[in-house]
Design a protein around this motif. Sequence first.
Motif, PDB file in Angstrom:
ATOM      1  N   ALA A  88       0.860  -1.191   0.000  1.00  0.00           N
ATOM      2  CA  ALA A  88       0.000   0.000   0.000  1.00  0.00           C
ATOM      3  C   ALA A  88       0.890   1.233   0.000  1.00  0.00           C
ATOM      4  CB  ALA A  88      -0.914   0.009   1.222  1.00  0.00           C
ATOM      5  N   GLY A  89       0.644   2.138  -0.941  1.00  0.00           N
ATOM      6  CA  GLY A  89       1.416   3.374  -0.974  1.00  0.00           C
ATOM      7  C   GLY A  89       2.103   3.637  -2.305  1.00  0.00           C
ATOM      8  N   HIS A  90       1.572   3.098  -3.397  1.00  0.00           N
ATOM      9  CA  HIS A  90       2.203   3.294  -4.702  1.00  0.00           C
ATOM     10  C   HIS A  90       2.189   4.771  -5.118  1.00  0.00           C
ATOM     11  CE1 HIS A  90       1.544  -1.031  -4.697  1.00  0.00           C
ATOM     12  NE2 HIS A  90       2.358  -1.128  -5.721  1.00  0.00           N
ATOM     13  N   ARG A  91       1.131   5.486  -4.792  1.00  0.00           N
ATOM     14  CA  ARG A  91       1.063   6.916  -5.144  1.00  0.00           C
ATOM     15  C   ARG A  91       2.048   7.717  -4.313  1.00  0.00           C
ATOM     16  NH1 ARG A  91      -2.965   9.610  -4.027  1.00  0.00           N
ATOM     17  NH2 ARG A  91      -3.085  10.989  -5.830  1.00  0.00           N
ATOM     18  N   ARG A  92       2.178   7.376  -3.022  1.00  0.00           N
ATOM     19  CA  ARG A  92       3.145   8.078  -2.174  1.00  0.00           C
ATOM     20  C   ARG A  92       4.576   7.827  -2.655  1.00  0.00           C
ATOM     21  NH1 ARG A  92       0.837   5.492   3.077  1.00  0.00           N
ATOM     22  NH2 ARG A  92      -0.555   4.552   1.548  1.00  0.00           N
ATOM     23  N   LYS A  93       4.848   6.605  -3.051  1.00  0.00           N
ATOM     24  CA  LYS A  93       6.190   6.289  -3.579  1.00  0.00           C
ATOM     25  C   LYS A  93       6.471   7.114  -4.826  1.00  0.00           C
ATOM     26  CE  LYS A  93       8.853   2.477  -5.636  1.00  0.00           C
ATOM     27  NZ  LYS A  93       8.834   2.873  -7.051  1.00  0.00           N
ATOM     28  N   HIS A  94       5.508   7.193  -5.735  1.00  0.00           N
ATOM     29  CA  HIS A  94       5.707   7.956  -6.968  1.00  0.00           C
ATOM     30  C   HIS A  94       5.905   9.440  -6.660  1.00  0.00           C
ATOM     31  CE1 HIS A  94       5.547   8.898 -11.182  1.00  0.00           C
ATOM     32  NE2 HIS A  94       4.504   9.702 -11.018  1.00  0.00           N
ATOM     33  N   ALA A  95       5.147   9.964  -5.708  1.00  0.00           N
ATOM     34  CA  ALA A  95       5.305  11.374  -5.339  1.00  0.00           C
ATOM     35  C   ALA A  95       6.710  11.632  -4.795  1.00  0.00           C
ATOM     36  CB  ALA A  95       4.246  11.760  -4.309  1.00  0.00           C
ATOM     37  N   CYS A  96       7.214  10.706  -3.990  1.00  0.00           N
ATOM     38  CA  CYS A  96       8.580  10.851  -3.458  1.00  0.00           C
ATOM     39  C   CYS A  96       9.609  10.808  -4.579  1.00  0.00           C
ATOM     40  CB  CYS A  96       8.865   9.757  -2.433  1.00  0.00           C
ATOM     41  SG  CYS A  96       7.986   9.949  -0.865  1.00  0.00           S
ATOM     42  N   GLU A  97       9.369   9.969  -5.570  1.00  0.00           N
ATOM     43  CA  GLU A  97      10.275   9.905  -6.711  1.00  0.00           C
ATOM     44  C   GLU A  97      10.273  11.222  -7.473  1.00  0.00           C
ATOM     45  OE1 GLU A  97      10.069   5.122  -7.768  1.00  0.00           O
ATOM     46  OE2 GLU A  97       8.593   6.501  -8.647  1.00  0.00           O
ATOM     47  N   LEU A  98       9.092  11.823  -7.643  1.00  0.00           N
ATOM     48  CA  LEU A  98       9.004  13.105  -8.337  1.00  0.00           C
ATOM     49  C   LEU A  98       9.746  14.200  -7.579  1.00  0.00           C
ATOM     50  CD1 LEU A  98       5.250  13.083  -9.486  1.00  0.00           C
ATOM     51  CD2 LEU A  98       7.284  12.652 -10.888  1.00  0.00           C
ATOM     52  N   LEU A  99       9.804  14.068  -6.262  1.00  0.00           N
ATOM     53  CA  LEU A  99      10.498  15.051  -5.431  1.00  0.00           C
ATOM     54  C   LEU A  99      11.986  14.759  -5.318  1.00  0.00           C
ATOM     55  CD1 LEU A  99       7.866  15.451  -2.570  1.00  0.00           C
ATOM     56  CD2 LEU A  99       8.590  17.246  -4.161  1.00  0.00           C
ATOM     57  N   GLY A 100      12.414  13.632  -5.858  1.00  0.00           N
ATOM     58  CA  GLY A 100      13.823  13.279  -5.798  1.00  0.00           C
ATOM     59  C   GLY A 100      14.273  12.755  -4.450  1.00  0.00           C
ATOM     60  N   LEU A 101      13.326  12.260  -3.640  1.00  0.00           N
ATOM     61  CA  LEU A 101      13.684  11.715  -2.331  1.00  0.00           C
ATOM     62  C   LEU A 101      14.282  10.320  -2.490  1.00  0.00           C
ATOM     63  CD1 LEU A 101      10.533  12.793  -0.279  1.00  0.00           C
ATOM     64  CD2 LEU A 101      12.707  14.017  -0.566  1.00  0.00           C
ATOM     65  N   MET A 120      -3.766  -4.663   0.168  1.00  0.00           N
ATOM     66  CA  MET A 120      -3.517  -3.828  -0.989  1.00  0.00           C
ATOM     67  C   MET A 120      -4.820  -3.300  -1.578  1.00  0.00           C
ATOM     68  SD  MET A 120      -3.717  -3.916  -4.573  1.00  0.00           S
ATOM     69  CE  MET A 120      -3.763  -5.665  -4.952  1.00  0.00           C
ATOM     70  N   VAL A 121      -5.812  -4.170  -1.725  1.00  0.00           N
ATOM     71  CA  VAL A 121      -7.094  -3.766  -2.300  1.00  0.00           C
ATOM     72  C   VAL A 121      -7.818  -2.792  -1.375  1.00  0.00           C
ATOM     73  CG1 VAL A 121      -9.397  -4.556  -2.955  1.00  0.00           C
ATOM     74  CG2 VAL A 121      -7.367  -5.812  -3.721  1.00  0.00           C
ATOM     75  N   ASP A 122      -7.919  -3.138  -0.100  1.00  0.00           N
ATOM     76  CA  ASP A 122      -8.668  -2.298   0.840  1.00  0.00           C
ATOM     77  C   ASP A 122      -8.060  -0.903   0.968  1.00  0.00           C
ATOM     78  OD1 ASP A 122     -10.503  -4.242   1.317  1.00  0.00           O
ATOM     79  OD2 ASP A 122      -9.651  -4.900   3.225  1.00  0.00           O
ATOM     80  N   SER A 123      -6.750  -0.807   0.921  1.00  0.00           N
ATOM     81  CA  SER A 123      -6.103   0.495   1.081  1.00  0.00           C
ATOM     82  C   SER A 123      -6.343   1.396  -0.117  1.00  0.00           C
ATOM     83  CB  SER A 123      -4.597   0.317   1.299  1.00  0.00           C
ATOM     84  OG  SER A 123      -3.984  -0.231   0.149  1.00  0.00           O
ATOM     85  N   ASN A 124      -6.642   0.798  -1.275  1.00  0.00           N
ATOM     86  CA  ASN A 124      -6.862   1.600  -2.476  1.00  0.00           C
ATOM     87  C   ASN A 124      -8.332   1.833  -2.779  1.00  0.00           C
ATOM     88  OD1 ASN A 124      -4.207   2.147  -4.166  1.00  0.00           O
ATOM     89  ND2 ASN A 124      -3.972   0.130  -3.225  1.00  0.00           N
ATOM     90  N   LEU A 125      -9.212   0.940  -2.329  1.00  0.00           N
ATOM     91  CA  LEU A 125     -10.638   1.126  -2.590  1.00  0.00           C
ATOM     92  C   LEU A 125     -11.195   2.346  -1.871  1.00  0.00           C
ATOM     93  CD1 LEU A 125     -12.102  -2.498  -2.566  1.00  0.00           C
ATOM     94  CD2 LEU A 125     -11.875  -0.954  -4.517  1.00  0.00           C
ATOM     95  N   GLN A 126     -10.453   2.869  -0.900  1.00  0.00           N
ATOM     96  CA  GLN A 126     -10.899   4.055  -0.184  1.00  0.00           C
ATOM     97  C   GLN A 126     -10.778   5.308  -1.053  1.00  0.00           C
ATOM     98  OE1 GLN A 126      -8.488   4.130   3.358  1.00  0.00           O
ATOM     99  NE2 GLN A 126      -8.993   2.029   3.906  1.00  0.00           N
ATOM    100  N   ARG A 127     -10.013   5.205  -2.128  1.00  0.00           N
ATOM    101  CA  ARG A 127      -9.812   6.354  -2.999  1.00  0.00           C
ATOM    102  C   ARG A 127     -11.066   6.654  -3.809  1.00  0.00           C
ATOM    103  NH1 ARG A 127      -5.022   4.173  -6.381  1.00  0.00           N
ATOM    104  NH2 ARG A 127      -5.874   5.703  -7.831  1.00  0.00           N
ATOM    105  N   GLU A 128     -11.225   7.928  -4.166  1.00  0.00           N
ATOM    106  CA  GLU A 128     -12.346   8.329  -5.011  1.00  0.00           C
ATOM    107  C   GLU A 128     -11.926   8.265  -6.477  1.00  0.00           C
ATOM    108  OE1 GLU A 128     -13.587  12.181  -3.809  1.00  0.00           O
ATOM    109  OE2 GLU A 128     -14.180  11.571  -1.789  1.00  0.00           O
ATOM    110  N   GLU A 129     -12.903   8.327  -7.347  1.00  0.00           N
ATOM    111  CA  GLU A 129     -12.665   8.387  -8.783  1.00  0.00           C
ATOM    112  C   GLU A 129     -11.864   7.195  -9.301  1.00  0.00           C
ATOM    113  OE1 GLU A 129     -14.169  10.588 -10.615  1.00  0.00           O
ATOM    114  OE2 GLU A 129     -14.970  11.619  -8.873  1.00  0.00           O
TER     115      GLU A 129
END
Length: 311
Positions: A88-101, A120-129
């Motif tokens: 869980a956290g693929h979007r957070r990982k990508h954001a960190c990559e964009l920031l060069g962390l 993995m599923v439950d952590s992402n189903l909370q997202r909208e859209e």
Amino acid sequence: MNSMKSKMKLNTIDDLFAVSNSDQGANREKIREIPLSSLHSFAHHPFQVRDDVDMQELVDSIREQGVLVPVIVRPMPADRGEGYELIAGHRRKHACELLGLGTIPAIVQDLDDDAATIVMVDSNLQREELLPSEKAWAYRMKMEAMKHQGVRTDLTSCQFDTKLRADEQVAKGTDNSARTIQRFIRLTELIPELLDRVDEKKIPLNSAYNLSFMKPEDQKMVAEILKTTDSSVSLAQAVQLRGSSQDGSFSFDIAYSALCSKPAPPVRITIKEKKIRQYFPESYSQKQMEEVIFSLLEKWKAQNDESGVEE
């Protein structure tokens, strides 16, 4: 995937972050700074990571406050290499990559394949859209994992099972019924070209559900027609196509006719009276002229029906 033969209480996302007074120190030890380079995406992760407005807001938040919620990882299975699998956290990982962390805070959990899939599923189903395809594959993965966890080990169990079916378990905690879950899962039977059009809102969900019952080769033909004509599919059209595919009568002509043919406009023939009058005596009324015309047309039709035309 490894099946869980014994009963196990799966922690919820909230439980994973909960800290009691008695184990605060132990929980803190579970949060580590993991190098981004050692993280591997979850196998068959169904959720897209998009560079959209929401991602930019996440990047801005991490830039200002850091990663507030640690990602969840598990050690990579021995047969899949080294490092950690990101649950869980693929979007957070990508954001960190964009920031060069270089690193990201993570909670390391020892989870088998089925438990990891559910988290993995439950952590992402909370997202909208979420896209229809994301929901479809996520529900399917979770239901299959739950079925693995619920495999019976007793062959003498009571006839009347009190356990919920897998689709009912998946529906718990969502706004969807078990029937809706099943209909979403059915979308995974669509070929990618058609499922993409569902995501693009070019095919309504009810139509897509019916198309999913078609043979893959028939779906491929439908996708080619839709791509060429940039058409959509109504529910009535989808039901017709489903029926022809299932009874074996499907063909390109049937598909094209169902998707593209429009009723022919009514034929209107107007002949000026001056042109008709020249063929009749001046004493003939309009009714008499019509009777002669239709009589001649009947004879002409009869002659053509008798002679016929063989191709």
